[in-house]
Write an enzyme that holds these catalytic residues in place. Sequence first.
Site, PDB file in Angstrom:
ATOM      1  N   GLY A 246      39.906   0.666  42.834  1.00  0.00           N
ATOM      2  CA  GLY A 246      38.632   0.022  43.125  1.00  0.00           C
ATOM      3  C   GLY A 246      37.527   0.228  42.096  1.00  0.00           C
ATOM      4  O   GLY A 246      36.665  -0.628  41.926  1.00  0.00           O
TER       5      GLY A 246
ATOM      6  N   GLU B 233      33.371   6.188  41.377  1.00  0.00           N
ATOM      7  CA  GLU B 233      34.025   5.687  42.590  1.00  0.00           C
ATOM      8  C   GLU B 233      33.443   4.320  42.950  1.00  0.00           C
ATOM      9  O   GLU B 233      32.298   4.009  42.602  1.00  0.00           O
ATOM     10  CB  GLU B 233      33.810   6.731  43.712  1.00  0.00           C
ATOM     11  CG  GLU B 233      34.306   6.375  45.077  1.00  0.00           C
ATOM     12  CD  GLU B 233      35.800   6.133  45.179  1.00  0.00           C
ATOM     13  OE1 GLU B 233      36.343   5.364  44.358  1.00  0.00           O
ATOM     14  OE2 GLU B 233      36.420   6.674  46.111  1.00  0.00           O
ATOM     15  N   ASP B 234      34.230   3.517  43.653  1.00  0.00           N
ATOM     16  CA  ASP B 234      33.745   2.196  44.062  1.00  0.00           C
ATOM     17  C   ASP B 234      32.803   2.289  45.262  1.00  0.00           C
ATOM     18  O   ASP B 234      31.727   1.711  45.268  1.00  0.00           O
ATOM     19  CB  ASP B 234      34.907   1.231  44.352  1.00  0.00           C
ATOM     20  CG  ASP B 234      35.925   1.783  45.346  1.00  0.00           C
ATOM     21  OD1 ASP B 234      35.800   2.953  45.780  1.00  0.00           O
ATOM     22  OD2 ASP B 234      36.867   1.045  45.687  1.00  0.00           O
TER      23      ASP B 234
ATOM     24  N   ASP C  35      32.489   6.005  51.914  1.00  0.00           N
ATOM     25  CA  ASP C  35      32.479   5.557  53.299  1.00  0.00           C
ATOM     26  C   ASP C  35      32.363   6.813  54.179  1.00  0.00           C
ATOM     27  O   ASP C  35      31.273   7.323  54.368  1.00  0.00           O
ATOM     28  CB  ASP C  35      33.783   4.761  53.497  1.00  0.00           C
ATOM     29  CG  ASP C  35      33.882   4.062  54.826  1.00  0.00           C
ATOM     30  OD1 ASP C  35      32.844   3.597  55.325  1.00  0.00           O
ATOM     31  OD2 ASP C  35      34.985   3.970  55.381  1.00  0.00           O
TER      32      ASP C  35
ATOM     33  N   LYS D  34      27.927   3.650  51.925  1.00  0.00           N
ATOM     34  CA  LYS D  34      27.594   3.278  53.310  1.00  0.00           C
ATOM     35  C   LYS D  34      27.203   4.564  54.019  1.00  0.00           C
ATOM     36  O   LYS D  34      28.031   5.187  54.694  1.00  0.00           O
ATOM     37  CB  LYS D  34      28.827   2.695  54.011  1.00  0.00           C
ATOM     38  CG  LYS D  34      29.330   1.367  53.506  1.00  0.00           C
ATOM     39  CD  LYS D  34      30.499   0.933  54.404  1.00  0.00           C
ATOM     40  CE  LYS D  34      31.325  -0.151  53.795  1.00  0.00           C
ATOM     41  NZ  LYS D  34      32.554  -0.404  54.577  1.00  0.00           N
TER      42      LYS D  34
ATOM     43  N   PHE E 280      32.287  -4.653  55.829  1.00  0.00           N
ATOM     44  CA  PHE E 280      33.418  -4.553  54.906  1.00  0.00           C
ATOM     45  C   PHE E 280      33.157  -5.444  53.702  1.00  0.00           C
ATOM     46  O   PHE E 280      32.974  -6.648  53.837  1.00  0.00           O
ATOM     47  CB  PHE E 280      34.733  -4.927  55.590  1.00  0.00           C
ATOM     48  CG  PHE E 280      35.899  -4.425  54.806  1.00  0.00           C
ATOM     49  CD1 PHE E 280      36.341  -3.108  54.961  1.00  0.00           C
ATOM     50  CD2 PHE E 280      36.533  -5.241  53.870  1.00  0.00           C
ATOM     51  CE1 PHE E 280      37.395  -2.625  54.192  1.00  0.00           C
ATOM     52  CE2 PHE E 280      37.593  -4.750  53.110  1.00  0.00           C
ATOM     53  CZ  PHE E 280      38.027  -3.447  53.272  1.00  0.00           C
TER      54      PHE E 280
ATOM     55  N   ASP F  85      38.816  -4.315  47.348  1.00  0.00           N
ATOM     56  CA  ASP F  85      39.794  -5.271  47.894  1.00  0.00           C
ATOM     57  C   ASP F  85      39.780  -5.352  49.406  1.00  0.00           C
ATOM     58  O   ASP F  85      39.324  -4.434  50.099  1.00  0.00           O
ATOM     59  CB  ASP F  85      41.201  -4.863  47.458  1.00  0.00           C
ATOM     60  CG  ASP F  85      41.706  -3.638  48.228  1.00  0.00           C
ATOM     61  OD1 ASP F  85      41.025  -2.593  48.182  1.00  0.00           O
ATOM     62  OD2 ASP F  85      42.744  -3.743  48.894  1.00  0.00           O
TER      63      ASP F  85
ATOM     64  N   ARG G 169      39.650  -8.355  44.353  1.00  0.00           N
ATOM     65  CA  ARG G 169      39.122  -7.362  43.401  1.00  0.00           C
ATOM     66  C   ARG G 169      38.435  -8.038  42.213  1.00  0.00           C
ATOM     67  O   ARG G 169      37.513  -7.488  41.618  1.00  0.00           O
ATOM     68  CB  ARG G 169      40.261  -6.482  42.868  1.00  0.00           C
ATOM     69  CG  ARG G 169      40.868  -5.549  43.886  1.00  0.00           C
ATOM     70  CD  ARG G 169      41.769  -4.542  43.177  1.00  0.00           C
ATOM     71  NE  ARG G 169      42.666  -3.846  44.099  1.00  0.00           N
ATOM     72  CZ  ARG G 169      42.344  -2.755  44.788  1.00  0.00           C
ATOM     73  NH1 ARG G 169      41.142  -2.251  44.693  1.00  0.00           N
ATOM     74  NH2 ARG G 169      43.219  -2.170  45.586  1.00  0.00           N
TER      75      ARG G 169
HETATM   76  P1  IMP Z   1      36.245   7.517  52.402  1.00  0.00           P
HETATM   77  O1  IMP Z   1      34.860   7.733  51.851  1.00  0.00           O
HETATM   78  O2  IMP Z   1      37.142   8.706  52.230  1.00  0.00           O
HETATM   79  O3  IMP Z   1      36.207   7.057  53.837  1.00  0.00           O
HETATM   80  O4  IMP Z   1      37.020   6.385  51.625  1.00  0.00           O
HETATM   81  C1  IMP Z   1      36.436   5.510  50.778  1.00  0.00           C
HETATM   82  C2  IMP Z   1      37.495   4.518  50.378  1.00  0.00           C
HETATM   83  O5  IMP Z   1      37.732   3.585  51.443  1.00  0.00           O
HETATM   84  C3  IMP Z   1      37.020   3.671  49.221  1.00  0.00           C
HETATM   85  O6  IMP Z   1      37.358   4.250  47.983  1.00  0.00           O
HETATM   86  C4  IMP Z   1      37.706   2.352  49.465  1.00  0.00           C
HETATM   87  O7  IMP Z   1      39.001   2.371  48.893  1.00  0.00           O
HETATM   88  C5  IMP Z   1      37.822   2.260  50.955  1.00  0.00           C
HETATM   89  N1  IMP Z   1      36.725   1.442  51.537  1.00  0.00           N
HETATM   90  C6  IMP Z   1      35.748   1.884  52.361  1.00  0.00           C
HETATM   91  N2  IMP Z   1      34.914   0.887  52.703  1.00  0.00           N
HETATM   92  C7  IMP Z   1      35.381  -0.221  52.072  1.00  0.00           C
HETATM   93  C8  IMP Z   1      34.917  -1.590  52.033  1.00  0.00           C
HETATM   94  O8  IMP Z   1      33.911  -2.009  52.629  1.00  0.00           O
HETATM   95  N3  IMP Z   1      35.656  -2.437  51.274  1.00  0.00           N
HETATM   96  C9  IMP Z   1      36.771  -2.049  50.570  1.00  0.00           C
HETATM   97  N4  IMP Z   1      37.222  -0.773  50.590  1.00  0.00           N
HETATM   98  C10 IMP Z   1      36.538   0.133  51.342  1.00  0.00           C
HETATM   99 MG    MG Z   2      38.086   4.013  46.136  1.00  0.00          MG
END
Ligand code: IMP
Ligand code: MG
Length: 175
Positions: free
Chosen positions: A42, A97-98, A101, A129, A150, A157, A163
């Site tokens: 990402g 990082e992209d 979450d 977020k 989302f 993606d 992407r």
């Molecule tokens: P977390 O912070 O460990 O929950 O994970 C974050 C990862 O979840 C990101 O690197 C993305 O790969 C994926 N992710 C979370 N929200 C989104 C979204 O809105 N769109 C696409 N991927 C997301």
């Molecule tokens: Mg990611």
Amino acid sequence: MKEKVEILLSEQEVDRRIEEIAGQISRDYAGKEVHLICVLKGAVFFMCELAKRITVPVTMDFMSVSSYGNDTKSSGVVKIVKDLDEPLDGKNVLIVEDIIDSGRTLSYLIEILKKRNPASVRLCTLLDKPERRITQVAVDYTCFNIPDEFVVGYGLDYAQKYRNLPFIGVVTFSD
Ligand code: IMP
Ligand code: MG
């Protein structure tokens, strides 16, 4: 189910903000080198655009991680699918990082990377977020805080699609 993508952040808005963040990074790392670590897949688009605009010397490496299944997800353990090519000893590491979450992936990744003896570890994300946070993680550079929706595009993606969209869009579903 039909998917529709609506623009949340235009290409111009994203690029302008990346330029600002790259300026801030260049000032903060003045006189130093920065070692960018891209979290695949990402963050690829974001890291390329960011790296092009950073004015201090840049090196790059790539890493791919995946969360374990739901049972163990609460432990925040992630599996390294592809590890870095280079050691981190003495480097000023900036994880790119992209999106952040729950925060689980990054809090775990930061702990792993800190054990590899870097000079410093910081985190830069295109999107955050904050409402969704479960595990606290210190984010040093954030391009945009977004609502709990989302999003796709600019590397992000949905089922491996979208992407390549040059903007950030919200996916909505209809019958
Ligand atoms: P977390 O912070 O460990 O929950 O994970 C974050 C990862 O979840 C990101 O690197 C993305 O790969 C994926 N992710 C979370 N929200 C989104 C979204 O809105 N769109 C696409 N991927 C997301
Ligand atoms: Mg990611």
